[in-house]
Scaffold this active site. Structure first.
Site, PDB file in Angstrom:
ATOM      1  N   HIS A 139       0.763  -1.174  -0.088  1.00 44.24           N
ATOM      2  CA  HIS A 139      -0.364   0.418  -0.471  1.00 44.24           C
ATOM      3  C   HIS A 139       1.278   1.407   0.254  1.00 44.24           C
ATOM      4  O   HIS A 139       1.726   1.559   0.168  1.00 44.24           O
ATOM      5  CB  HIS A 139      -1.048   0.215   1.530  1.00 44.24           C
ATOM      6  N   HIS A 148      12.616  -0.322 -12.190  1.00 39.10           N
ATOM      7  CA  HIS A 148      12.129  -1.621 -12.659  1.00 39.10           C
ATOM      8  C   HIS A 148      12.087  -2.568 -11.235  1.00 39.10           C
ATOM      9  O   HIS A 148      12.970  -2.355 -10.948  1.00 39.10           O
ATOM     10  CB  HIS A 148      13.073  -1.957 -13.462  1.00 39.10           C
TER      11      HIS A 148
END
Ligand code: COA
Length: 210
Positions: A139, A148
């Site tokens: 979250h 990446h």
């Protein structure tokens, strides 16, 4: 070809390109072509044809509904994606149907979310980002453009990954840490404190390598 055929051009015909093409097929792109500067010596990428080089892609942009840059290197992907947008290309977003993503999450254009990835409530994913196989973004994270997150990596809640950073395979990042712009975090690292921009770090716990 029927009028409803959706045509996608992928730039970058390596292993990462194959992964992107298969996800594209699974989400409804029914005509997929690769462009790559290895055109001529290489004719196929997986089961998809390589039909031209970079120059040809720029010349043929209007033949495709969307373009996707399927290059793993963050800096090269950023450069190519920027050039394509400047040339008027529309960029696809490729999200595997087997990724689990909170409806609250926004994903920027040119990003790839691979099978098994989980992105939890309140997180933001920028443009040209890769959230690779089985990576978890918990979250309230912010993964900026051209970052990446490699396979199997775990970002705890509230982690910030700045532009162009590479978080290596199987790493764990504890809550609220900031991974700086263009950082490289080595495979299997455990990051327990902020990492400054342009830094290479690895190990358990991750230490800066000069
Ligand atoms: C960290 C990394 C970039 C190498 O950096 P480097 O500065 O070139 O390091 P070297 O290969 O010269 O290795 C230097 C030392 O660090 C060690 N080392 C390298 N990577 C390491 C890692 N991830 N964790 C712990 N130690 C590592 C090497 O064994 C070597 O140890 P030694 O000096 O005792 O022999 C690379 O090993 C890495 O982890 N890359 C990420 C790959 C990845 O995630 N790929 C996913 C693709 S989707």
């Amino acid at each position: 070809m029927s009028q409803s055929t959706k045509r996608l051009a992928l730039y970058g015909a390596g292993g990462h390109g194959k992964v992107a093409a298969e996800i594209a097929e699974q989400i409804g792109w029914d005509d997929i072509s690769f462009f790559d500067n290895k055109y001529g010596e290489k004719t196929q990428c997986g089961r998809w044809p390589i039909v031209g080089n970079e120059l040809a892609l720029f010349e043929r942009l209007n033949e495709f509904d969307s373009i996707f840059v399927s290059i793993g290197n963050n800096q090269i992907r950023a450069n190519k994606q920027t050039a394509l947008i400047d040339a008027g290309a529309s960029l696809a977003i490729l999200i595997s149907p087997r990724a689990i993503i909170s409806p609250s999450v926004q994903v920027g254009y040119g990003s790839l979310i691979v099978q098994g990835a989980i992105i939890n409530i309140g997180s933001q994913i920028g443009s040209g980002v890769i959230i690779n196989t089985g990576a978890c973004v918990d979250h309230d994270c912010n993964v900026e453009d051209f970052a990446h997150i490699c396979p199997g990596t775990m970002l705890s809640g509230g982690v910030q990954v700045k532009k162009g950073a590479w978080v290596g395979i199987g790493s764990s990042i504890i809550q609220s840490v900031v991974i700086g712009q263009d950082c490289l975090i080595g495979a299997g690292s455990v990051v327990v404190s902020d990492i400054a921009d342009n830094t290479k770090a690895f190990g358990v716990p991750a230490k800066i390598k000069h």
